[in-house]
Design an enzyme around this catalytic site. Structure first.
Site, short mmCIF file in Angstrom:
data_model
loop_
_atom_site.label_atom_id
_atom_site.label_comp_id
_atom_site.label_asym_id
_atom_site.label_seq_id
_atom_site.Cartn_x
_atom_site.Cartn_y
_atom_site.Cartn_z
N ASN A 154 -4.30 -8.83 3.24
CA ASN A 154 -4.74 -9.00 1.85
C ASN A 154 -4.56 -10.41 1.31
O ASN A 154 -5.21 -10.78 0.33
CB ASN A 154 -4.09 -7.96 0.94
CG ASN A 154 -2.60 -8.08 0.86
OD1 ASN A 154 -1.97 -8.67 1.74
ND2 ASN A 154 -2.00 -7.53 -0.19
N GLU A 250 8.70 -8.04 3.93
CA GLU A 250 8.09 -7.79 2.61
C GLU A 250 7.08 -6.67 2.83
O GLU A 250 6.05 -6.88 3.47
CB GLU A 250 7.42 -9.06 2.07
CG GLU A 250 8.38 -10.20 1.78
CD GLU A 250 9.35 -9.94 0.64
OE1 GLU A 250 9.15 -8.96 -0.12
OE2 GLU A 250 10.32 -10.69 0.51
N CYS A 284 0.33 -5.63 -2.77
CA CYS A 284 1.61 -4.93 -2.70
C CYS A 284 2.16 -4.72 -4.10
O CYS A 284 2.81 -3.73 -4.38
CB CYS A 284 2.60 -5.73 -1.85
SG CYS A 284 2.87 -7.40 -2.46
P1 NAP Z 1 -0.02 -3.94 8.54
O1 NAP Z 1 -1.02 -3.03 9.12
O2 NAP Z 1 1.41 -3.55 8.57
O3 NAP Z 1 -0.24 -5.35 9.28
C1 NAP Z 1 0.48 -6.49 8.90
C2 NAP Z 1 0.55 -7.45 10.08
O4 NAP Z 1 1.33 -6.87 11.12
C3 NAP Z 1 -0.81 -7.77 10.69
O5 NAP Z 1 -0.81 -9.12 11.10
C4 NAP Z 1 -0.84 -6.85 11.89
O6 NAP Z 1 -1.70 -7.29 12.92
C5 NAP Z 1 0.59 -6.95 12.34
N1 NAP Z 1 1.04 -5.86 13.23
C6 NAP Z 1 0.49 -4.67 13.47
N2 NAP Z 1 1.24 -3.98 14.35
C7 NAP Z 1 2.29 -4.76 14.68
C8 NAP Z 1 3.42 -4.61 15.53
N3 NAP Z 1 3.65 -3.51 16.24
N4 NAP Z 1 4.30 -5.62 15.61
C9 NAP Z 1 4.12 -6.76 14.90
N5 NAP Z 1 3.07 -6.95 14.07
C10 NAP Z 1 2.17 -5.97 13.97
O7 NAP Z 1 -0.35 -4.25 6.99
P2 NAP Z 1 -1.74 -4.63 6.32
O8 NAP Z 1 -2.61 -3.42 6.32
O9 NAP Z 1 -2.24 -5.89 6.90
O10 NAP Z 1 -1.28 -4.96 4.82
C11 NAP Z 1 -1.14 -3.95 3.85
C12 NAP Z 1 0.31 -3.55 3.68
O11 NAP Z 1 1.09 -4.72 3.50
C13 NAP Z 1 0.56 -2.72 2.43
O12 NAP Z 1 1.50 -1.72 2.72
C14 NAP Z 1 1.15 -3.71 1.44
O13 NAP Z 1 1.93 -3.14 0.43
C15 NAP Z 1 1.92 -4.59 2.34
N6 NAP Z 1 2.12 -5.89 1.73
C16 NAP Z 1 3.37 -6.18 1.25
C17 NAP Z 1 3.59 -7.39 0.60
C18 NAP Z 1 4.95 -7.73 0.06
O14 NAP Z 1 5.18 -8.91 -0.13
N7 NAP Z 1 5.82 -6.79 -0.18
C19 NAP Z 1 2.56 -8.30 0.47
C20 NAP Z 1 1.30 -7.97 0.98
C21 NAP Z 1 1.09 -6.76 1.62
P3 NAP Z 1 -3.15 -6.59 13.10
O15 NAP Z 1 -3.94 -6.93 11.90
O16 NAP Z 1 -3.64 -7.20 14.35
O17 NAP Z 1 -2.91 -5.12 13.23
O1 G3H Z 2 0.15 -8.12 -1.80
C1 G3H Z 2 1.18 -8.68 -2.13
C2 G3H Z 2 1.16 -10.04 -2.68
O2 G3H Z 2 2.35 -10.70 -2.36
C3 G3H Z 2 0.93 -9.93 -4.17
O3 G3H Z 2 0.85 -11.17 -4.76
O4 G3H Z 2 1.19 -10.36 -7.09
O5 G3H Z 2 0.38 -12.66 -6.62
O6 G3H Z 2 -1.11 -10.69 -6.23
P1 G3H Z 2 0.31 -11.22 -6.26
#
Ligand code: NAP
Ligand code: G3H
Length: 476
Positions: A154, A250, A284
């Site tokens: 994202n 995160e 997030c």
């Molecule tokens: P995701 O599916 O967990 O993927 C995140 C990253 O991890 C991608 O680069 C993914 O690569 C990689 N990945 C996948 N499997 C892995 C493994 N086994 N080991 C290491 N890395 C691996 O998350 P997303 O769908 O991209 O993002 C959405 C989620 O992120 C939501 O839950 C959101 O809340 C969270 N998020 C949290 C924050 C925060 O700061 N708290 C900020 C932004 C997003 P691939 O794409 O190749 O699978």
């Molecule tokens: O998706 C998670 C990002 O860290 C959120 O950043 O609150 O600036 O959109 P933002």
């Protein structure tokens, strides 16, 4: 044929034997391909990075800062070009995509400046046994070594830059694993650092599906620190594989907006709608549920519904407020949450509609705790209202979540706002504002299943450096 993007490895641009084609989520257009790296290629990335670290670390902060400032300048110069690719690759509105790139440049500049302010301390002995009076400790911060930065789809530029810049300024070397859907953007960011003059091996990229190479790149003994943003299940897996190595996680969230009866309801409605539906809810920090006092619920729901109905639905290049979700699985998941809520008696106050992977922004009143929508992170444009009868009930419901990223409290009673903030089990509480990460020098962290460790430029530098203490006897 579309462009074959390459990985930056030891200062060279490299293809792999296998590749992954990347398509635009909104149109299906083929955007290019990225390499699917093999384990042997990952070994080479890590070996090159390790070899490059001593010379990088030996540079002064000012020398490293100059390279980072240059990278920030290039990002600003190319913001529209990179933003256009980013917008297509993750179906993010064009203006938001460009502002993500500019925001990343600001973080890089700030990290460079923060590095210049790095300092240690000298401790005097003598606080314990009398003989320790002769000792002094010189306490400095050292880089941890090789940082593996893993970013989510994202914010593929911003949540890469916010890891890379603090790591590099502190003398670490970095391997970036961008999200597959977002990896072209990640590789464009690598081009920026290469053009800025980051020496060979200091900053490298690893593309490939996380489900295929994820465990290998994380478990690898060469990695000294894992800085991950993404979903909670993947974060938990990384936590298990990390062993004793330090990590930053995160993860997901279920941020509540708590609205009390004295709140400015227009202000609350405006912030709730912006917080819930920005980038179609794929943040997030999105407002993911509203806990509202029954006495003002009708009025607030009406205001939020009106603002939600005014949101535009369309394509990223048109800067529509609501764009197609990242993939069909994501849209199916949101649709499932909506169906469960409707089956269990939630009342939709907007049209409930899906076209392809576009979910029209949906508001639900009378959501109850037996519905999945009350607890699950939708990562889509759907906003549940749960009505409450007391402040205590709102705090209790908020804290029952497995997540603990952020919360918002809308009230004009500031002493009460502070009291509520103290009791909420989250990393950050916003008063009379939407939940959000910025500004980027603030600490950003999640409690419970929302993460481990604290980001924010200064905090990220602290996290990716370690204390080294050298003790002298100053008298015999
Ligand atoms: P995701 O599916 O967990 O993927 C995140 C990253 O991890 C991608 O680069 C993914 O690569 C990689 N990945 C996948 N499997 C892995 C493994 N086994 N080991 C290491 N890395 C691996 O998350 P997303 O769908 O991209 O993002 C959405 C989620 O992120 C939501 O839950 C959101 O809340 C969270 N998020 C949290 C924050 C925060 O700061 N708290 C900020 C932004 C997003 P691939 O794409 O190749 O699978
Ligand atoms: O998706 C998670 C990002 O860290 C959120 O950043 O609150 O600036 O959109 P933002």
């Amino acid at each position: 044929m579309t462009k074959q993007y390459k990985n930056l490895v030891n200062g060279e641009w490299k293809l792999s034997a296998d590749e992954i084609k990347i398509y635009a989520p909104a149109t299906g257009e083929e955007l290019g391909s990225v390499p699917a790296m093999s384990p042997e290629e990952v070994d080479y990335v890590y070996a090159s990075a390790k070899a490059a670290q001593p010379a990088w670390r030996a540079l002064s902060y000012a020398e490293r800062a100059a390279i980072l400032h240059k990278a920030a300048d290039i990002l600003v110069r190319d913001a529209e070009k990179i933003g256009a690719v980013l917008s297509k690759e993750i179906a993010k509105g064009y203006k938001s995509a460009v502002s993500e790139v500019v925001r990343t440049a600001e973080i890089i500049n700030y990290a460079a400046e923060e590095g210049l302010r790095m300092e240690g301390e000298v401790l005097e002995g003598g606080s314990f046994e009398a003989t320790s009076k002769k000792k002094i400790a010189i306490v400095r911060r050292e880089p941890v070594g090789l940082v593996l930065a893993i970013s989510p789809f994202n914010y593929p530029i911003n949540l890469a830059g916010s890891k890379i810049a603090p790591a590099l300024i502190s003398g670490n070397v970095v391997a970036l694993k961008p999200p597959t859907q977002g990896s072209i953007s990640g590789l464009l960011l690598a081009e920026v650092f290469a053009e800025a003059g980051v020496p060979a091996g200091v900053f490298n990229t690893i593309t490939g599906r996380g489900s295929v190479i994820g465990d290998y790149i994380v478990e690898h003994k060469a990695v000294n620190y894992i800085n991950f943003t993404g979903s909670t299940p993947i974060g938990e897996n990384i936590g298990r594989l990390a062993g004793m190595r330090p990590i930053m996680l995160e993860l997901g969230g279920k941020d509540s907006a708590i609205v009390l009866e004295d709140a400015d309801l227009d202000l609350a409605a405006k912030n709730i709608v912006a917080g819930a539906f920005g980038y179609s809810g794929q943040r997030c920090t999105a407002v993911k549920r509203v806990l509202v006092m029954n006495t003002v619920a009708d009025e607030l729901v009406a205001k939020v519904t009106e603002l939600t109905k005014a949101l535009t639905v369309g394509m990223p290049e048109d800067d529509a407020d609501i764009t197609p979700l990242i993939d069909t699985k994501a849209a199916d998941f949101v649709e499932g949450l909506i169906k469960d809520a409707l089956d269990k008696g939630a009342k939709a106050t907007t049209d409930v509609k899906r076209e392809g992977n576009t979910i029209y922004p949906a508001v639900f009143d009378n959501v109850t705790t037996d519905m999945d929508l009350a607890w699950e992170e939708p990562f889509g444009p759907v906003l549940p209202f749960i009505r409450v009868n007391s402040v205590e009930e709102a705090i209790d419901l908020s804290n029952q979540s497995e997540y603990g990223l952020q919360a918002a409290v809308f009230t004009n009673n500031f002493p009460l706002a502070f009291k509520i903030a103290e009791q909420l089990e989250v990393g950050t509480v916003h008063i009379n504002n939407k939940t959000q990460r910025g500004t980027d020098n603030f600490p950003f962290l999640g409690a419970k299943k929302s993460g481990a460790g604290t980001q924010g430029v200064k905090y990220s530098i602290e996290a990716m450096t370690t204390v080294k203490s050298t003790v002298f006897d100053i008298a015999k």
